[in-house]
Design a protein around this motif. Sequence first.
Motif, PDB file in Angstrom:
ATOM      1  N   MET A  40       0.809  -1.215   0.000  1.00 35.08           N
ATOM      2  CA  MET A  40       0.000   0.000   0.000  1.00 35.08           C
ATOM      3  C   MET A  40       0.851   1.279   0.000  1.00 35.08           C
ATOM      4  O   MET A  40       0.500   2.229  -0.715  1.00 35.08           O
ATOM      5  CB  MET A  40      -0.992  -0.015   1.164  1.00 35.08           C
ATOM      6  CG  MET A  40      -2.089  -1.057   0.978  1.00 35.08           C
ATOM      7  SD  MET A  40      -2.845  -1.124  -0.674  1.00 35.08           S
ATOM      8  CE  MET A  40      -3.762   0.396  -0.702  1.00 35.08           C
ATOM      9  N   PRO A  41       1.978   1.354   0.730  1.00 30.60           N
ATOM     10  CA  PRO A  41       2.815   2.549   0.574  1.00 30.60           C
ATOM     11  C   PRO A  41       3.347   2.709  -0.851  1.00 30.60           C
ATOM     12  O   PRO A  41       3.434   3.829  -1.360  1.00 30.60           O
ATOM     13  CB  PRO A  41       3.965   2.319   1.566  1.00 30.60           C
ATOM     14  CG  PRO A  41       3.370   1.459   2.617  1.00 30.60           C
ATOM     15  CD  PRO A  41       2.433   0.549   1.866  1.00 30.60           C
ATOM     16  N   ALA A  42       3.693   1.587  -1.497  1.00 33.45           N
ATOM     17  CA  ALA A  42       4.165   1.655  -2.882  1.00 33.45           C
ATOM     18  C   ALA A  42       3.049   2.158  -3.797  1.00 33.45           C
ATOM     19  O   ALA A  42       3.285   2.988  -4.683  1.00 33.45           O
ATOM     20  CB  ALA A  42       4.662   0.287  -3.339  1.00 33.45           C
ATOM     21  N   VAL A  43       1.825   1.682  -3.571  1.00 35.58           N
ATOM     22  CA  VAL A  43       0.681   2.155  -4.365  1.00 35.58           C
ATOM     23  C   VAL A  43       0.457   3.644  -4.099  1.00 35.58           C
ATOM     24  O   VAL A  43       0.194   4.424  -5.026  1.00 35.58           O
ATOM     25  CB  VAL A  43      -0.596   1.335  -4.039  1.00 35.58           C
ATOM     26  CG1 VAL A  43      -1.830   1.970  -4.650  1.00 35.58           C
ATOM     27  CG2 VAL A  43      -0.437  -0.098  -4.522  1.00 35.58           C
ATOM     28  N   GLY A  44       0.569   4.047  -2.839  1.00 37.85           N
ATOM     29  CA  GLY A  44       0.425   5.464  -2.501  1.00 37.85           C
ATOM     30  C   GLY A  44       1.454   6.334  -3.191  1.00 37.85           C
ATOM     31  O   GLY A  44       1.140   7.429  -3.666  1.00 37.85           O
ATOM     32  N   ILE A  45       2.702   5.844  -3.260  1.00 37.85           N
ATOM     33  CA  ILE A  45       3.759   6.597  -3.950  1.00 37.85           C
ATOM     34  C   ILE A  45       3.436   6.719  -5.429  1.00 37.85           C
ATOM     35  O   ILE A  45       3.579   7.788  -6.025  1.00 37.85           O
ATOM     36  CB  ILE A  45       5.135   5.931  -3.727  1.00 37.85           C
ATOM     37  CG1 ILE A  45       5.564   6.099  -2.272  1.00 37.85           C
ATOM     38  CG2 ILE A  45       6.184   6.510  -4.661  1.00 37.85           C
ATOM     39  CD1 ILE A  45       6.774   5.271  -1.893  1.00 37.85           C
ATOM     40  N   MET A  46       2.982   5.595  -6.024  1.00 37.24           N
ATOM     41  CA  MET A  46       2.648   5.620  -7.457  1.00 37.24           C
ATOM     42  C   MET A  46       1.478   6.557  -7.740  1.00 37.24           C
ATOM     43  O   MET A  46       1.406   7.148  -8.809  1.00 37.24           O
ATOM     44  CB  MET A  46       2.319   4.206  -7.957  1.00 37.24           C
ATOM     45  CG  MET A  46       3.534   3.315  -8.069  1.00 37.24           C
ATOM     46  SD  MET A  46       3.188   1.744  -8.873  1.00 37.24           S
ATOM     47  CE  MET A  46       2.240   0.897  -7.614  1.00 37.24           C
ATOM     48  N   LEU A  47       0.573   6.709  -6.780  1.00 34.50           N
ATOM     49  CA  LEU A  47      -0.583   7.583  -6.976  1.00 34.50           C
ATOM     50  C   LEU A  47      -0.340   8.996  -6.430  1.00 34.50           C
ATOM     51  O   LEU A  47      -1.269   9.781  -6.306  1.00 34.50           O
ATOM     52  CB  LEU A  47      -1.818   6.967  -6.305  1.00 34.50           C
ATOM     53  CG  LEU A  47      -2.281   5.638  -6.880  1.00 34.50           C
ATOM     54  CD1 LEU A  47      -3.434   5.085  -6.070  1.00 34.50           C
ATOM     55  CD2 LEU A  47      -2.687   5.795  -8.344  1.00 34.50           C
ATOM     56  N   GLY A  48       0.899   9.303  -6.077  1.00 34.22           N
ATOM     57  CA  GLY A  48       1.246  10.643  -5.630  1.00 34.22           C
ATOM     58  C   GLY A  48       0.845  10.941  -4.192  1.00 34.22           C
ATOM     59  O   GLY A  48       0.317  12.017  -3.906  1.00 34.22           O
ATOM     60  N   GLY A  49       1.079  10.011  -3.300  1.00 31.21           N
ATOM     61  CA  GLY A  49       0.777  10.237  -1.893  1.00 31.21           C
ATOM     62  C   GLY A  49      -0.674   9.992  -1.532  1.00 31.21           C
ATOM     63  O   GLY A  49      -1.127  10.334  -0.445  1.00 31.21           O
ATOM     64  N   PHE A  50      -1.399   9.383  -2.410  1.00 28.62           N
ATOM     65  CA  PHE A  50      -2.821   9.099  -2.223  1.00 28.62           C
ATOM     66  C   PHE A  50      -3.001   7.913  -1.279  1.00 28.62           C
ATOM     67  O   PHE A  50      -2.318   6.920  -1.406  1.00 28.62           O
ATOM     68  CB  PHE A  50      -3.412   8.786  -3.603  1.00 28.62           C
ATOM     69  CG  PHE A  50      -4.854   8.434  -3.580  1.00 28.62           C
ATOM     70  CD1 PHE A  50      -5.806   9.405  -3.386  1.00 28.62           C
ATOM     71  CD2 PHE A  50      -5.268   7.130  -3.761  1.00 28.62           C
ATOM     72  CE1 PHE A  50      -7.146   9.080  -3.384  1.00 28.62           C
ATOM     73  CE2 PHE A  50      -6.596   6.798  -3.754  1.00 28.62           C
ATOM     74  CZ  PHE A  50      -7.539   7.782  -3.569  1.00 28.62           C
ATOM     75  N   SER A  51      -3.917   8.031  -0.327  1.00 28.52           N
ATOM     76  CA  SER A  51      -4.172   6.949   0.617  1.00 28.52           C
ATOM     77  C   SER A  51      -5.663   6.644   0.650  1.00 28.52           C
ATOM     78  O   SER A  51      -6.478   7.529   0.912  1.00 28.52           O
ATOM     79  CB  SER A  51      -3.688   7.334   2.014  1.00 28.52           C
ATOM     80  OG  SER A  51      -4.043   6.328   2.940  1.00 28.52           O
ATOM     81  N   VAL A  52      -6.001   5.407   0.396  1.00 30.71           N
ATOM     82  CA  VAL A  52      -7.391   4.967   0.424  1.00 30.71           C
ATOM     83  C   VAL A  52      -7.957   5.072   1.842  1.00 30.71           C
ATOM     84  O   VAL A  52      -9.126   5.415   2.030  1.00 30.71           O
ATOM     85  CB  VAL A  52      -7.499   3.509  -0.083  1.00 30.71           C
ATOM     86  CG1 VAL A  52      -8.897   2.958   0.072  1.00 30.71           C
ATOM     87  CG2 VAL A  52      -7.048   3.410  -1.522  1.00 30.71           C
ATOM     88  N   GLU A  53      -7.129   4.804   2.810  1.00 26.74           N
ATOM     89  CA  GLU A  53      -7.576   4.748   4.193  1.00 26.74           C
ATOM     90  C   GLU A  53      -8.088   6.097   4.710  1.00 26.74           C
ATOM     91  O   GLU A  53      -8.860   6.142   5.666  1.00 26.74           O
ATOM     92  CB  GLU A  53      -6.434   4.261   5.080  1.00 26.74           C
ATOM     93  CG  GLU A  53      -6.898   3.435   6.226  1.00 26.74           C
ATOM     94  CD  GLU A  53      -5.771   2.689   6.907  1.00 26.74           C
ATOM     95  OE1 GLU A  53      -5.971   2.329   8.066  1.00 26.74           O
ATOM     96  OE2 GLU A  53      -4.721   2.464   6.286  1.00 26.74           O
ATOM     97  N   ASP A  54      -7.691   7.181   4.071  1.00 20.97           N
ATOM     98  CA  ASP A  54      -8.095   8.510   4.519  1.00 20.97           C
ATOM     99  C   ASP A  54      -9.467   8.939   3.986  1.00 20.97           C
ATOM    100  O   ASP A  54      -9.944  10.014   4.347  1.00 20.97           O
ATOM    101  CB  ASP A  54      -7.043   9.551   4.105  1.00 20.97           C
ATOM    102  CG  ASP A  54      -5.712   9.299   4.777  1.00 20.97           C
ATOM    103  OD1 ASP A  54      -5.699   8.693   5.868  1.00 20.97           O
ATOM    104  OD2 ASP A  54      -4.671   9.702   4.211  1.00 20.97           O
TER     105      ASP A  54
END
Length: 129
Positions: A40-54
Amino acid sequence: MWEDFKKFALKGNVIDLAIAVIIGTAFGKIVSSLVEDIIMPAVGIMLGGFSVEDWTYTLNGAELRYGAFTQSVIDFFIIAFSIFMVIRLFTGLKRKKDVPAEEEPEVLDKKEELLVEIRDLLAKEKNGL
């Protein structure tokens, strides 16, 4: 009653189930860590700091954290897929172990082929009489 409980608790199936639950729990923690700490941190980095959990939604002053639920669903699918792959790997290894190696076809030279033909002809004559 104590004897019945002892017989039940010491059956192989109950002990096997207990071991499976313990190993499954440990494996679940490993996969959860993989998802939470690496994927999930890798996915967040790929999406520009985007976090589903927020992800949240406020309705009449109540905050609905549907992002946390979405994250749990994603975690579930990754864990389920990981367990599926491990079981598939073990099943494949077990099948290879259980299946005997195929015997190579016997290669006959000319003399052996002639002897086989003679044997078959003699058997036909014997059965025909």
